[in-house]
Design a protein around this motif. Structure first.
Motif, PDB file in Angstrom:
ATOM      1  N   ALA A 202       0.828  -1.209   0.000  1.00 41.26           N
ATOM      2  CA  ALA A 202       0.000   0.000   0.000  1.00 41.26           C
ATOM      3  C   ALA A 202       0.862   1.259   0.000  1.00 41.26           C
ATOM      4  N   LYS A 203       1.924   1.251   0.789  1.00 44.17           N
ATOM      5  CA  LYS A 203       2.802   2.417   0.857  1.00 44.17           C
ATOM      6  C   LYS A 203       3.498   2.659  -0.486  1.00 44.17           C
ATOM      7  N   GLY A 204       3.971   1.593  -1.101  1.00 45.96           N
ATOM      8  CA  GLY A 204       4.647   1.743  -2.387  1.00 45.96           C
ATOM      9  C   GLY A 204       3.723   2.265  -3.472  1.00 45.96           C
ATOM     10  N   LEU A 205       2.498   1.727  -3.521  1.00 45.70           N
ATOM     11  CA  LEU A 205       1.531   2.189  -4.516  1.00 45.70           C
ATOM     12  C   LEU A 205       1.178   3.655  -4.303  1.00 45.70           C
ATOM     13  N   ALA A 206       1.055   4.053  -3.049  1.00 47.43           N
ATOM     14  CA  ALA A 206       0.707   5.439  -2.734  1.00 47.43           C
ATOM     15  C   ALA A 206       1.794   6.396  -3.230  1.00 47.43           C
ATOM     16  N   PHE A 207       3.049   6.045  -2.988  1.00 49.40           N
ATOM     17  CA  PHE A 207       4.154   6.905  -3.434  1.00 49.40           C
ATOM     18  C   PHE A 207       4.203   6.990  -4.957  1.00 49.40           C
ATOM     19  N   GLY A 208       4.112   5.852  -5.620  1.00 51.56           N
ATOM     20  CA  GLY A 208       4.235   5.842  -7.074  1.00 51.56           C
ATOM     21  C   GLY A 208       3.073   6.492  -7.795  1.00 51.56           C
ATOM     22  N   ALA A 209       1.853   6.278  -7.278  1.00 48.03           N
ATOM     23  CA  ALA A 209       0.663   6.816  -7.944  1.00 48.03           C
ATOM     24  C   ALA A 209       0.471   8.308  -7.696  1.00 48.03           C
ATOM     25  N   SER A 210       1.054   8.817  -6.628  1.00 55.43           N
ATOM     26  CA  SER A 210       0.841  10.229  -6.295  1.00 55.43           C
ATOM     27  C   SER A 210       2.044  11.112  -6.591  1.00 55.43           C
ATOM     28  N   SER A 211       3.250  10.568  -6.498  1.00 58.85           N
ATOM     29  CA  SER A 211       4.433  11.424  -6.637  1.00 58.85           C
ATOM     30  C   SER A 211       5.525  10.817  -7.515  1.00 58.85           C
ATOM     31  N   HIS A 212       5.129   9.951  -8.443  1.00 62.18           N
ATOM     32  CA  HIS A 212       5.976   9.398  -9.519  1.00 62.18           C
ATOM     33  C   HIS A 212       7.400   9.041  -9.099  1.00 62.18           C
ATOM     34  N   ALA A 213       8.389   9.387  -9.922  1.00 60.21           N
ATOM     35  CA  ALA A 213       9.757   8.913  -9.698  1.00 60.21           C
ATOM     36  C   ALA A 213      10.409   9.498  -8.445  1.00 60.21           C
ATOM     37  N   ILE A 214      10.093  10.750  -8.139  1.00 64.50           N
ATOM     38  CA  ILE A 214      10.695  11.374  -6.956  1.00 64.50           C
ATOM     39  C   ILE A 214      10.167  10.695  -5.692  1.00 64.50           C
ATOM     40  N   GLY A 215       8.886  10.379  -5.684  1.00 65.88           N
ATOM     41  CA  GLY A 215       8.319   9.638  -4.561  1.00 65.88           C
ATOM     42  C   GLY A 215       8.863   8.225  -4.501  1.00 65.88           C
ATOM     43  N   THR A 216       9.116   7.635  -5.667  1.00 66.81           N
ATOM     44  CA  THR A 216       9.653   6.273  -5.714  1.00 66.81           C
ATOM     45  C   THR A 216      11.041   6.205  -5.082  1.00 66.81           C
ATOM     46  N   ALA A 217      11.818   7.268  -5.234  1.00 68.66           N
ATOM     47  CA  ALA A 217      13.133   7.308  -4.597  1.00 68.66           C
ATOM     48  C   ALA A 217      12.999   7.146  -3.081  1.00 68.66           C
ATOM     49  N   LYS A 218      11.960   7.791  -2.523  1.00 64.94           N
ATOM     50  CA  LYS A 218      11.702   7.656  -1.087  1.00 64.94           C
ATOM     51  C   LYS A 218      11.189   6.267  -0.763  1.00 64.94           C
ATOM     52  N   ALA A 219      10.335   5.721  -1.634  1.00 64.77           N
ATOM     53  CA  ALA A 219       9.797   4.376  -1.403  1.00 64.77           C
ATOM     54  C   ALA A 219      10.917   3.346  -1.369  1.00 64.77           C
ATOM     55  N   MET A 220      11.917   3.521  -2.220  1.00 61.41           N
ATOM     56  CA  MET A 220      13.045   2.589  -2.239  1.00 61.41           C
ATOM     57  C   MET A 220      13.860   2.676  -0.961  1.00 61.41           C
ATOM     58  N   GLU A 221      13.867   3.847  -0.333  1.00 59.80           N
ATOM     59  CA  GLU A 221      14.553   3.982   0.952  1.00 59.80           C
ATOM     60  C   GLU A 221      13.828   3.189   2.038  1.00 59.80           C
ATOM     61  N   LEU A 222      12.508   3.080   1.898  1.00 60.99           N
ATOM     62  CA  LEU A 222      11.707   2.393   2.902  1.00 60.99           C
ATOM     63  C   LEU A 222      11.831   0.878   2.807  1.00 60.99           C
ATOM     64  N   GLY A 223      12.064   0.352   1.599  1.00 60.31           N
ATOM     65  CA  GLY A 223      12.181  -1.097   1.461  1.00 60.31           C
ATOM     66  C   GLY A 223      12.072  -1.548   0.018  1.00 60.31           C
ATOM     67  N   GLU A 224      12.452  -2.814  -0.242  1.00 57.35           N
ATOM     68  CA  GLU A 224      12.426  -3.352  -1.603  1.00 57.35           C
ATOM     69  C   GLU A 224      11.004  -3.484  -2.136  1.00 57.35           C
ATOM     70  N   VAL A 225      10.080  -3.934  -1.289  1.00 58.07           N
ATOM     71  CA  VAL A 225       8.696  -4.111  -1.724  1.00 58.07           C
ATOM     72  C   VAL A 225       8.071  -2.760  -2.056  1.00 58.07           C
ATOM     73  N   GLU A 226       8.290  -1.787  -1.166  1.00 59.19           N
ATOM     74  CA  GLU A 226       7.768  -0.438  -1.411  1.00 59.19           C
ATOM     75  C   GLU A 226       8.298   0.119  -2.735  1.00 59.19           C
ATOM     76  N   GLY A 227       9.602  -0.063  -2.973  1.00 60.71           N
ATOM     77  CA  GLY A 227      10.203   0.435  -4.194  1.00 60.71           C
ATOM     78  C   GLY A 227       9.658  -0.244  -5.440  1.00 60.71           C
ATOM     79  N   ALA A 228       9.469  -1.565  -5.367  1.00 59.02           N
ATOM     80  CA  ALA A 228       8.949  -2.313  -6.513  1.00 59.02           C
ATOM     81  C   ALA A 228       7.520  -1.907  -6.838  1.00 59.02           C
ATOM     82  N   MET A 229       6.686  -1.794  -5.829  1.00 62.34           N
ATOM     83  CA  MET A 229       5.293  -1.425  -6.061  1.00 62.34           C
ATOM     84  C   MET A 229       5.176   0.022  -6.555  1.00 62.34           C
ATOM     85  N   SER A 230       6.037   0.877  -6.049  1.00 64.29           N
ATOM     86  CA  SER A 230       6.033   2.260  -6.497  1.00 64.29           C
ATOM     87  C   SER A 230       6.475   2.359  -7.955  1.00 64.29           C
ATOM     88  N   SER A 231       7.444   1.545  -8.340  1.00 67.16           N
ATOM     89  CA  SER A 231       7.898   1.522  -9.731  1.00 67.16           C
ATOM     90  C   SER A 231       6.773   1.086 -10.660  1.00 67.16           C
TER      91      SER A 231
END
Length: 230
Positions: free
Chosen positions: A180-209
Motif C-alpha cells: 500500500a505504501k509503495g503504490l501510494a508513493f508511485g501513484a501520487s508522486s511518480h519517480a521522486i516519490g519512488t526514490a523515497k519508497a526505495m529507501e523504505l524497502g524493496e517491496v515499497e520500491g517495486a510497487m512504487s515503480s
C-alpha cells in the motif's frame, strides 16, 4: 556570466549537478525531509541564474542533456518490480484497484479545485498530469493544449512534496503495509516519490515503480475524458 553560459556547452549541466550534490550533502548531514536534494538543487540553480542574470533559454541550452537520461532512468525502475514479480501476481487485484484509486483521485481533485478557483480550460489541463512522470506528462500536456513548462514545474513540486511528506502521512493514517505504501508513493508522486519508497524497502520500491508506469498509462487514457469536463 551570461556569455559564459552561452559559450560553454555544459555550463547548465555543471551547475545542475553541483546544486544537486549540495542538496544531497545537506540531506545526509541534517537528515531533514525538507532538505530534499531535488528541492535544494532547484533553489540553488534559480539563485545562481538570478544573481548571474542568466535567462532560462541560455541555461537550458547547456542543461538539456540531463533530460536525455530521464526516460532510461524511468525504464530502469522495472528492475525492482521484476524482483518482486511473485508478490505482484498474488496481489494483482489490490494493486490494480489501488492505482486506479490514485489516478481518479489525482485528476478528480484537479477538476474540483479548478472549478472552485475558476481556472480556464488551458490552465486546467496543464495540471491534469501532475502525478505522472515528467517524460509522459510533458507530451500529455502538450497534446491537451496546456502550458508544458508549468506542467513540468507542477510535476516536480508534486514529486518533492510526496517525497517529503509521504512517510509522515503514512504514519498519521497508520498505513503499514509495504504494498500500500509503495503504490501510494508511485501513484501520487511518480519517480521522486519512488526514490523515497526505495529507501523504505524493496517491496515499497517495486510497487512504487509499477505504479509509475500504470498510473502514467491510465492517466493518458482517462485524461481526454477529464479534459472534456471543463
Amino acid at each position: 556570466m551570461n556569455s559564459f553560459f552561452q559559450e560553454s556547452l555544459f555550463a547548465g549541466v555543471t551547475i545542475s549537478l553541483l546544486a544537486y550534490l549540495a542538496g544531497s550533502f545537506l540531506k545526509k548531514k541534517f537528515k531533514l525531509g525538507i532538505l530534499n536534494p531535488l528541492l535544494i538543487s532547484i533553489v540553488i540553480t534559480i539563485l545562481v541564474l538570478v544573481v548571474a542574470d542568466v535567462d532560462y533559454d541560455t541555461y537550458d541550452a547547456g542543461a538539456k542533456y540531463l533530460s536525455w537520461f530521464l526516460t532510461p532512468a524511468t525504464v530502469c525502475l522495472a528492475i525492482p518490480l521484476y524482483e518482486q514479480w511473485q508478490l505482484l501476481k498474488r496481489h494483482w487485484r489490490a494493486v490494480l484497484l489501488g492505482i486506479l484509486a490514485g489516478v481518479f483521485t489525482s485528476m478528480g481533485t484537479v477538476f474540483v479545485l479548478s472549478l472552485l478557483l475558476g481556472l480556464s480550460h488551458q490552465e486546467y489541463v496543464t495540471l491534469l498530469p501532475k502525478s505522472i512522470t515528467t517524460a509522459i506528462g510533458m507530451g500529455l500536456s502538450e497534446e491537451l493544449g496546456g502550458y508544458v513548462t508549468i506542467t513540468v514545474a507542477v510535476i516536480v513540486v508534486t514529486g518533492v512534496l510526496g517525497n517529503i511528506m509521504g512517510e509522515a502521512i503514512c504514519k498519521i493514517f497508520r498505513i503499514t503495509d509495504p504494498i500500500a505504501k509503495g503504490l501510494a508513493f508511485g501513484a501520487s508522486s511518480h519517480a521522486i516519490g519512488t526514490a523515497k519508497a526505495m529507501e523504505l524497502g524493496e517491496v515499497e520500491g517495486a510497487m512504487s515503480s509499477l505504479a509509475i508506469a500504470v498510473t502514467g498509462l491510465l492517466t493518458v487514457v482517462f485524461s481526454s475524458v477529464f479534459a472534456g469536463l471543463l
